[in-house]
Design a protein around this motif. Sequence first.
Motif, mmCIF file in Angstrom:
data_model
loop_
_atom_site.group_PDB
_atom_site.id
_atom_site.type_symbol
_atom_site.label_atom_id
_atom_site.label_comp_id
_atom_site.label_asym_id
_atom_site.label_seq_id
_atom_site.Cartn_x
_atom_site.Cartn_y
_atom_site.Cartn_z
ATOM 1 N N ALA A 1 0.772 -1.318 0.115
ATOM 2 C CA ALA A 1 0.107 0.051 0.037
ATOM 3 C C ALA A 1 0.886 1.363 0.045
ATOM 4 O O ALA A 1 2.046 1.210 0.409
ATOM 5 N N THR A 2 0.422 2.541 -0.175
ATOM 6 C CA THR A 2 0.838 3.714 -0.236
ATOM 7 C C THR A 2 0.330 4.335 0.961
ATOM 8 O O THR A 2 -1.086 4.661 0.760
ATOM 9 N N THR A 3 0.940 5.170 1.665
ATOM 10 C CA THR A 3 0.531 5.856 2.782
ATOM 11 C C THR A 3 0.361 7.386 2.501
ATOM 12 O O THR A 3 0.960 7.985 2.091
ATOM 13 N N VAL A 4 -0.949 7.722 2.357
ATOM 14 C CA VAL A 4 -1.551 8.883 1.653
ATOM 15 C C VAL A 4 -1.324 9.904 2.955
ATOM 16 O O VAL A 4 -1.160 11.034 2.704
ATOM 17 N N PHE A 5 -1.873 9.621 4.113
ATOM 18 C CA PHE A 5 -2.144 10.479 5.152
ATOM 19 C C PHE A 5 -1.925 9.946 6.692
ATOM 20 O O PHE A 5 -2.434 8.503 6.633
ATOM 21 N N GLY A 6 -1.621 10.604 7.738
ATOM 22 C CA GLY A 6 -1.683 10.060 9.100
ATOM 23 C C GLY A 6 -2.384 11.093 9.790
ATOM 24 O O GLY A 6 -2.087 12.517 9.439
ATOM 25 N N ALA A 7 -3.086 10.739 10.674
ATOM 26 C CA ALA A 7 -3.663 11.822 11.596
ATOM 27 C C ALA A 7 -3.487 11.600 13.132
ATOM 28 O O ALA A 7 -3.742 10.332 13.401
ATOM 29 N N ASN A 8 -3.212 12.423 14.035
ATOM 30 C CA ASN A 8 -3.122 12.219 15.328
ATOM 31 C C ASN A 8 -3.174 13.614 16.176
ATOM 32 O O ASN A 8 -2.888 14.750 15.529
ATOM 33 N N ASP B 1 -8.217 4.535 -0.328
ATOM 34 C CA ASP B 1 -8.848 3.179 -0.644
ATOM 35 C C ASP B 1 -9.163 2.278 0.953
ATOM 36 O O ASP B 1 -10.189 1.622 0.925
ATOM 37 N N ILE B 2 -8.345 2.538 1.684
ATOM 38 C CA ILE B 2 -8.405 1.739 2.874
ATOM 39 C C ILE B 2 -8.018 2.792 4.080
ATOM 40 O O ILE B 2 -7.131 3.333 4.206
#
Length: 70
Positions: A22-29, A64-65
């Motif tokens: 997979a490709t990580t598009v964003f992270g949030a915290n 997508d996920i």
Amino acid sequence: MRTGDLFAGWGGFSEGAEAAGATTVFGANHWKLACDIFRMNHPKADVYEQALGEADFSQFPDIDIMLAGP
């Protein structure tokens, strides 16, 4: 597959997803230290540093996920 990571911490779920292709598009915290380390671990991903209860998810990139580990 494009993934987003909520409650991302340092990006462990994203690491696993990337290992699976997979490709990580964003992270949030909400925690600055976690966001800073996520940025180092996933430099091509957008990072949203905010309380997720206040987030406007319509502004987040399409994925997508969704990964989430509260």
